[in-house]
Every structure is written in structure tokens, then in C-alpha cells.
Motif scaffolding. Structure first.
Motif, PDB file in Angstrom:
ATOM      1  N   ILE A 382       0.834  -1.213   0.000  1.00 17.48           N
ATOM      2  CA  ILE A 382       0.000   0.000   0.000  1.00 17.48           C
ATOM      3  C   ILE A 382       0.865   1.258   0.000  1.00 17.48           C
ATOM      4  N   ALA A 383       2.122   1.108   0.478  1.00 20.21           N
ATOM      5  CA  ALA A 383       3.031   2.261   0.499  1.00 20.21           C
ATOM      6  C   ALA A 383       3.820   2.396  -0.793  1.00 20.21           C
ATOM      7  N   CYS A 384       3.651   1.437  -1.713  1.00 27.16           N
ATOM      8  CA  CYS A 384       4.432   1.490  -2.950  1.00 27.16           C
ATOM      9  C   CYS A 384       4.123   2.775  -3.711  1.00 27.16           C
ATOM     10  N   PRO A 385       5.126   3.419  -4.270  1.00 29.17           N
ATOM     11  CA  PRO A 385       4.996   4.817  -4.711  1.00 29.17           C
ATOM     12  C   PRO A 385       4.447   5.030  -6.111  1.00 29.17           C
ATOM     13  N   ALA A 391       1.998  11.298  -9.877  1.00 30.80           N
ATOM     14  CA  ALA A 391       1.422  12.591  -9.497  1.00 30.80           C
ATOM     15  C   ALA A 391       1.824  13.709 -10.441  1.00 30.80           C
ATOM     16  N   THR A 392       3.120  13.764 -10.763  1.00 29.83           N
ATOM     17  CA  THR A 392       3.596  14.828 -11.651  1.00 29.83           C
ATOM     18  C   THR A 392       3.386  14.512 -13.130  1.00 29.83           C
ATOM     19  N   ASN A 691      -2.486  16.070  -6.408  1.00 25.49           N
ATOM     20  CA  ASN A 691      -2.123  14.668  -6.635  1.00 25.49           C
ATOM     21  C   ASN A 691      -1.163  14.159  -5.566  1.00 25.49           C
ATOM     22  N   PHE A 692      -0.209  14.999  -5.178  1.00 25.55           N
ATOM     23  CA  PHE A 692       0.689  14.598  -4.097  1.00 25.55           C
ATOM     24  C   PHE A 692      -0.109  14.373  -2.818  1.00 25.55           C
ATOM     25  N   GLY A 693      -1.111  15.212  -2.603  1.00 29.40           N
ATOM     26  CA  GLY A 693      -1.960  15.046  -1.426  1.00 29.40           C
ATOM     27  C   GLY A 693      -2.714  13.725  -1.453  1.00 29.40           C
ATOM     28  N   VAL A 728      -5.020   9.861 -11.490  1.00 29.08           N
ATOM     29  CA  VAL A 728      -5.291  10.007 -12.929  1.00 29.08           C
ATOM     30  C   VAL A 728      -6.587  10.781 -13.157  1.00 29.08           C
ATOM     31  N   LEU A 729      -7.638  10.408 -12.426  1.00 28.66           N
ATOM     32  CA  LEU A 729      -8.929  11.075 -12.597  1.00 28.66           C
ATOM     33  C   LEU A 729      -8.856  12.543 -12.200  1.00 28.66           C
TER      34      LEU A 729
END
Length: 738
Positions: A382-385, A391-392, A691-693, A728-729
Motif C-alpha cells: 500500500i506504500a508502494c509509490p 502525481a507529476t 495529486n501529491f496530497g 489520474v482522474l
């Protein structure tokens, strides 16, 4: 060869091209590693350019630097500003390799991804081949993705750990390996989790490296301005030699239409030179005995013999190339945020996973390893980035697509971040605020009635067709616009005088066209009416072409030739002022012309007569005062300033050098789109932060839930996928904004 003496005694400046970097942390490791070497100072690694600039004492050998980079787990080559073929070859090969790995990984991951949908009840109606759920089939499909296609992730993670740090690849490797390993030995299958993660991240890296590979195009376009050969006088014989072997004092023959291979002084001949690529001056510059010539500019008409005063890396063009390279070398993409977060995030997550394993194994379910492994893997998965990595790029993709529909192309991720902060913007004049194409705007005449004037204009247009001078082309353009054509056979003879003008005989009439001095030297007096008509034109800095006619017809015509203002320029400046952006004019043109254009568009701050280095210096000074600057230009002379500004904005109608050096390109050269790009930049940065949030929010919320044992690994994988989907959305939502 990428090495030149610095400003300090016994100090050298070196630039190396780097290979093998995967994230901003890689750049940081190389920078720290080289900085620790004795005798090395001022190390600057640029991840986007994949290069490092450093200063070192002469005691530091090139081999020792290359060996140090190798010991850090990367490779390097000496950067050669003149010959970049080897570096380009390696970069293109790396991009092709990434593309192949991504496409192959996608093909292999699709059946696994399809198999994952059976976990969702609302998609249970979809047909599912039974063999796709077989452990051995899934393992066989996922194995090449995990350990062959994904092997570079293991290499990068190993290098990071060996050098005492952690990057995104460490978490990718731990998370995907845990999911794959549990699928092999556990009761549930999570092969799709590992394969899809690797595919997503490979796609992002391919896009990123493809964009970075484009950053060298501006330098390459500049290098093409250097002629490969030069005609040099040796023992009273003219012979061709490679341009790189020119020496100071060489006498070089440059024919009409050729580029000057070095800086020098004219020793024989007269001509004019097109210096617009270096100075921004749209009009040709007269060149005669003793005048200075700049390498890379174009000889107009007439051959010249030039004595070389600056060759190789000392020429004005080389200084521009070096200035562009050094300015580009200071930039870093917005993706660095994710890597900076990972520097702390990765070790924290791994630590939490280990602690959680120990707590479950020794406290919550003593001696039961299955529960401890499941919760630990759930945390890692679940922590996989993936969402953090997306995000960017996904916001960048949507933002750039939205901008493209408005005729704006973003060439770098950093530009999206930087345009939102712009509060000062500089414009070049020629080709930016103006069309960059000299046009006849007015004519005046003396001694000719209407019918005679029409015939004279026809003959003048036909005469000017024989010249390649830009002012002659402007008159020909005037003729086309006004349907002034006759048969060329009407001309008896035409002769061009470089630096002066043209003399043509046509059916008993002699036409003498050129500068005022040339026409006067050939027996014409400027009448009082012509003096009065042309005086304001001269004050305005317009270019004038005088044409005297004698024979059966006697009289004079004067053409006023100007670089026309872009029709949208005034409105664009007004819009920029309305959103709090201060416009300034930076130009190589003379003061009169600059002031005139500035007044027409509403700019009050004007700097004229500037060299390319002067423009860059002004912008660098503003940076020290915390001013967020942008530069708008279209020519080679603008390249250093475009590279030095926080955001370089090039006209799509301009030179390849300007386009490839800039961060943003206005496709149709419409400067009214600058306000659009600022607004789009602000929207995109807001979206990236959102997205980072989302990405970090899922991690911060999901990790404690997974640690408590409330999430099975497959649920963690689904949550991880959903976090990516939400990113993505959210980015796609931006495409609907007005």
C-alpha cells in the motif's frame, strides 16, 4: 573537449556527461561523491541534462573523476561541445531500451491485470479464462517482468543502498519483490500487483528520459552554425581545411551565402552580413575593409577575405553555446519533489514494516509467521509509490495537452511550476514583438506622374529580383502585393555593388538603387520634397532605399522599409500588465528603433544595443533579487537569455536554437497566448499538489490500517491501484477547466 581554464589560477572547469541516473537522489549522490574528492570544488549535477559541471585543481586527473563516478555505480564521458555523437548515441540507446522494456512489460502485464478484476464483484460478469488464475501460469508471466525487465530497478536500489541512501527504486524493489515472493509461497496471488507497478513506473521513466533527451537539441542546432570547412590562404594558394583547425591570423575566403567560420576582421572586399541570429538586428549590416565579422553569421553578396582574430572556443558563437549549456545546467525538473519525499519516506516505510512484522510475530500472534508476513507485505504494497510517481507526469500530460490546444507547447516539467510565479517578462524585439520580416510601409517620389510612377515601380521590382539583399526582397514583396510585374527581358543589364546598391539599364533608362550615399555618388541630388518626406522616417530609425531614374524618365522614388509590429502585440502587453506581470524590452537593435516599438506596444522599460550575453546578464541579476523572470525570443541571439530565465518562451516561427533552448514554445508565434500559459501553469501546479496530497494521503491512511491487520495484501494492492486511479482522474478533471 569540455575542458577549459577557469578564472582561478591552476583551476580547470570540466563538464562530464552522466549515464545511469534514475532519480534526483542519483544526482545528489554523484554530487556528494565528487565533492568529497580532494581538489574538487563547485560540483553541479543536472539530472535533466544528465551532466555534471565541476571545478578542480590541475592535480585532479580526468581519469580519477571518471573512476569516482564508476565507483558510485554510474558511468561518464567527457562532454565535448563540438562532438556530441557518442553521448547522443548512448542517450538514444537508453531511451530505445526504456521504450522496449515498457512495451514488453505492458504486453505481459495485461493478462495479469485482467485477472485481477475478478477481485471486484461489480466486474464479475466479465469472462475469465480459468488458466489465467493458475499460480504457475501467472508466475511464468510475471517472472520476466519482475526479474528481467525490472532488473535495472534492482541495480539502482543496490547502488543507492551501497552508498547509504534510499531512492524510489528501493521501495519499488521491496514492494514488488514482497508481492511476488508471497504469491509464490503464500495462499493468495499478487503477481499482477508487482507486474503492473513495474509497468507503470517504466512508462513514467520512458516519458521522462525522452523529454530530457530533447534538452540537447538547442546546443546541437547552435553547433550546426559552424561551417565544417574553411577556405584558407596558404603559400598564396586557397585550400580547404576543417573549420576546427583554423588558427589565429589565418586569411579565410568567405563567398556569398556562406557562414563565417570564425570571428575576424575584413582585409579584402565589401558586402553585408546577416547578423540577426546573434544580434537580433533584422536589417543586414554593411561590411567593408576593417570591419569585424562574427562567426556563424551569413555573408550576403560578394566574397570577403577575413583575417581570423578568434577561433574555436574563443568565438562569440562559442561563448553563446557555453552560456546556454551552463544556464541549462542549473535547472532541475519538478519531479524532484517525489524523489525528495522518497529519501525520507522509503526508510520510514521499511522500518514500519519490519517493526510491524516483529510485533505481530512476537506479540499479537506469537510464533505465527503467516500473519506477520501478510501485514508486513500489506504495508509495503500500500506504500508502494506508484501514485506518488504518477502525481507529476499525469498532470504534466494533461496540462501540456490543454496548453497544446491553445497553441502552447511546454518542453519541460519545471516550466509548469515556474510560469505560475512569473512577475517580470522580457521581450526581444525582432521577430517577437515585430514580424521579423522587413516590409515596405510607405513610398515617396519626386518628378513622376501617375503613369510614369507605375512603370518605374514595375521596373524597380524587376531589378530588385536580381538581389538577395533583405531590403531588395522587401521591395519584391511590395511588388507582389501590388501586382507590379513585367517581363525580365525588359532589362538590358544589371550590376550589383556590394555594400552600395544596384545599377540597372532598362529601355533607355538607368535605375540606381541603394543607400542615399550610393545614389548621390552616382550623380543624383536629393530634392527638397524628398528631404522633407524622408526626415521623419530617418528619425524613426526606418531603413530607406533610394532609387534614382534618368534617361527617358527622370525622377526619384524612396522606399520606407520597416519591421512591422505584430498585430496582437499591444493587446498581449496590456493583458500581462492586467495580471501583474511587468514587461521589459531587451534588444540588440539601436535605441531609436527600440523606443519606437516599445512606445507602440506600451512598454516603458527598454534596454537596447544588447549583446546575447548582456541579455542573459540582466536576467541573472534579476534572479539574485528573487524576481521570477521569463524571456520571450525567437533568435539564436536570444538563446542565452532564454536559458537563463526561470522560463524561456520561444516563438514557434523562430530559429531552431531558440525553440530547443526554451521551456515553452508559442507554436504560431501568438504572444497573446502568454497569458494562457501562465494560467495553465498555475492550474497544473495546483493539480500536481492535489495529486501529491492524494498519493501521500492514501499512504498515510493506509499504512496504519494495514499494520493493524485489517487489510489483506490483495486489498492493499487494490487500494494502491485505486490511489493511482484517483490521481489520474484528478488530473483528467483539469482538462475540463476553462
Amino acid at each position: 573537449m569540455g575542458i577549459r581554464l577557469g578564472t582561478l589560477n591552476n583551476t580547470s572547469e570540466r563538464t562530464l556527461d552522466l549515464f545511469g541516473m534514475t532519480c534526483a537522489n542519483c544526482a545528489l549522490r554523484i554530487e556528494k561523491g565528487l565533492s568529497k574528492m580532494e581538489g574538487v570544488s563547485d560540483v553541479r549535477v543536472n539530472f535533466a541534462r544528465e551532466s555534471v559541471f565541476l571545478r578542480s585543481s590541475d592535480s585532479v586527473t580526468l581519469d580519477s573523476l571518471l573512476e569516482k563516478v564508476e565507483s558510485l555505480g554510474y558511468s561518464a564521458l567527457v562532454h565535448d561541445a563540438n562532438k556530441q555523437s557518442e553521448t547522443e548515441k548512448k542517450q538514444k540507446e537508453h531511451i530505445r531500451n526504456l521504450k522496449f522494456r515498457f512495451l514488453l512489460s505492458t504486453i505481459l502485464s495485461l493478462p495479469l491485470f485482467y485477472g485481477m478484476v475478478t477481485h471486484f464483484s461489480f466486474l464479475s460478469f466479465m469472462p475469465m479464462p480459468h488458466f489465467l488464475m493458475d499460480r504457475w501460469v501467472q508466475m511464468a508471466i510475471a517472472f520476466p517482468v519482475q526479474f528481467i525487465i525490472g532488473f535495472p530497478f534492482y541495480q539502482s536500489a543496490y547502488r543507492a543502498l551501497r552508498n547509504g541512501s534510499a531512492n524510489m527504486d528501493v521501495l519499488v524493489v521491496i514492494g514488488t519483490s514482497a508481492a511476488y515472493g508471497y504469491s509464490v509461497f503464500g495462499k493468495d496471488l499478487y503477481f499482477e500487483t508487482s507486474a503492473v507497478l513495474i509497468t507503470f513506473i517504466l512508462g513514467g521513466k520512458w516519458i521522462e528520459h525522452f523529454a530530457k533527451g530533447k534538452s540537447s537539441d538547442g546546443i546541437n542546432a547552435l553547433l550546426k552554425l559552424r561551417p565544417e570547412t574553411a577556405t584558407v590562404k596558404s603559400n598564396e594558394i586557397w585550400t580547404e581545411v576543417p573549420g576546427e583547425y583554423l588558427k589565429l591570423g589565418d586569411l579565410v575566403l568567405v563567398k556569398a551565402g556562406e557562414r563565417f567560420p570564425m570571428d575576424g576582421i575584413i582585409t579584402e572586399g565589401e558586402s553585408f552580413a546577416d547578423e540577426s541570429m546573434l544580434t537580433g538586428e533584422s536589417m543586414p549590416v554593411e561590411k567593408k575593409l576593417g570591419d569585424q565579422i562574427l562567426g556563424g553569421t551569413v555573408n550576403g553578396s560578394g566574397s570577403l577575405v577575413v583575417k581570423a582574430t578568434k577561433v574555436g572556443n574563443d568565438t562569440t558563437l562559442s561563448h553563446i553555446i557555453r552560456s546556454v549549456e551552463e544556464s541549462l545546467g542549473t535547472k532541475a525538473p519538478i519531479q524532484r519533489i517525489a524523489d525528495q519525499i522518497s529519501a525520507y519516506f522509503v526508510p520510514v516505510v521499511v522500518s514500519i514494516s519490519i517493526i510491524d512484522f516483529l510485533v505481530w510475530y512476537f506479540v499479537i500472534t506469537p510464533g505465527i509467521i503467516t500473519s506477520a508476513i501478510e501485514t508486513s507485505i500489506a504495508i509495503l504494497v500500500i506504500a508502494c509509490p506508484c501514485a506518488l510517481g504518477l502525481a507529476t507526469p499525469i498532470s504534466l500530460l494533461v496540462g501540456t495537452g490543454r496548453a497544446a490546444k491553445r497553441g502552447v507547447l511546454f518542453r519541460s516539467a519545471e516550466a509548469l511550476e515556474s510560469v505560475s510565479k512569473i512577475n517580470w517578462i522580457a521581450f526581444d524585439k525582432t521577430g517577437t514583438l515585430t514580424e521579423g520580416k522587413p516590409k515596405v510601409t510607405e513610398i515617396t517620389q519626386d518628378g513622376l506622374d501617375a503613369s510614369a510612377l507605375h512603370l518605374v515601380l514595375q521596373n524597380i521590382v524587376e531589378m530588385e529580383k536580381t538581389s538577395d539583399h533583405p531590403l531588395a526582397k522587401a521591395i519584391v514583396g511590395y511588388g507582389k502585393a501590388n501586382n507590379l510585374f513585367i517581363e525580365s527581358a525588359a532589362m538590358v543589364s544589371t550590376k550589383t555593388y556590394p555594400g552600395g546598391g544596384i545599377i540597372s539599364e532598362q529601355k533607355g533608362n538607368v535605375y540606381i538603387a541603394g543607400k542615399r550615399e550610393f545614389v548621390e555618388e552616382n550623380g543624383f541630388l536629393i530634392s527638397e520634397s524628398i528631404e522633407e518626406s524622408t526626415k521623419p522616417w530617418t528619425i524613426d530609425g526606418s531603413s530607406l532605399v533610394f532609387v534614382g531614374i534618368r534617361g527617358g524618365i527622370n525622377g526619384m522614388v524612396v522606399f520606407r522599409i520597416e519591421d512591422s509590429l505584430r498585430p496582437e502585440a499591444k493587446a498581449a502587453i496590456a493583458e500581462l500588465k492586467s495580471i501583474g506581470v511587468e514587461p521589459t524590452l531587451l534588444t540588440g537593435d539601436h535605441h531609436t528603433s527600440a523606443e519606437k516599438i516599445a512606445k507602440l506596444v506600451g512598454i516603458t522599460s527598454v534596454h537596447s544595443g544588447l549583446s546575447p550575453e548582456d541579455k542573459a546578464r540582466i536576467i541573472k541579476t534579476l534572479k539574485t533579487n528573487q524576481v521570477h523572470s521569463a524571456m520571450v525570443g525567437d533568435g539564436i541571439n536570444d538563446a542565452p537569455a532564454l536559458a537563463s530565465a526561470d522560463v524561456g518562451i520561444a516563438m514557434g516561427t523562430g530559429s531552431d536554437v531558440a525553440i530547443n533552448t526554451a521551456d515553452v514554445v508559442l507554436v504560431n508565434g501568438d504572444i497573446q497566448r502568454i497569458v494562457d500559459l501562465i494560467r495553465i501553469g498555475k492550474d497544473t501546479v495546483i493539480n500536481i499538489r492535489q495529486n501529491f496530497g492524494w498519493a501521500l494521503g492514501y499512504n498515510l491512511l493506509g499504512i496504519p490500517i494495514a499494520a493493524s491487520g485489517l487489510l489483506a495484501p490483495w486489498v492493499s494492492g487494490a487500494a494502491m491501484a485505486f490511489s493511482s486511479l484517483s490521481v489520474v482522474l484528478n488530473a483528467l478533471r483539469m482538462s475540463r477547466w476553462k
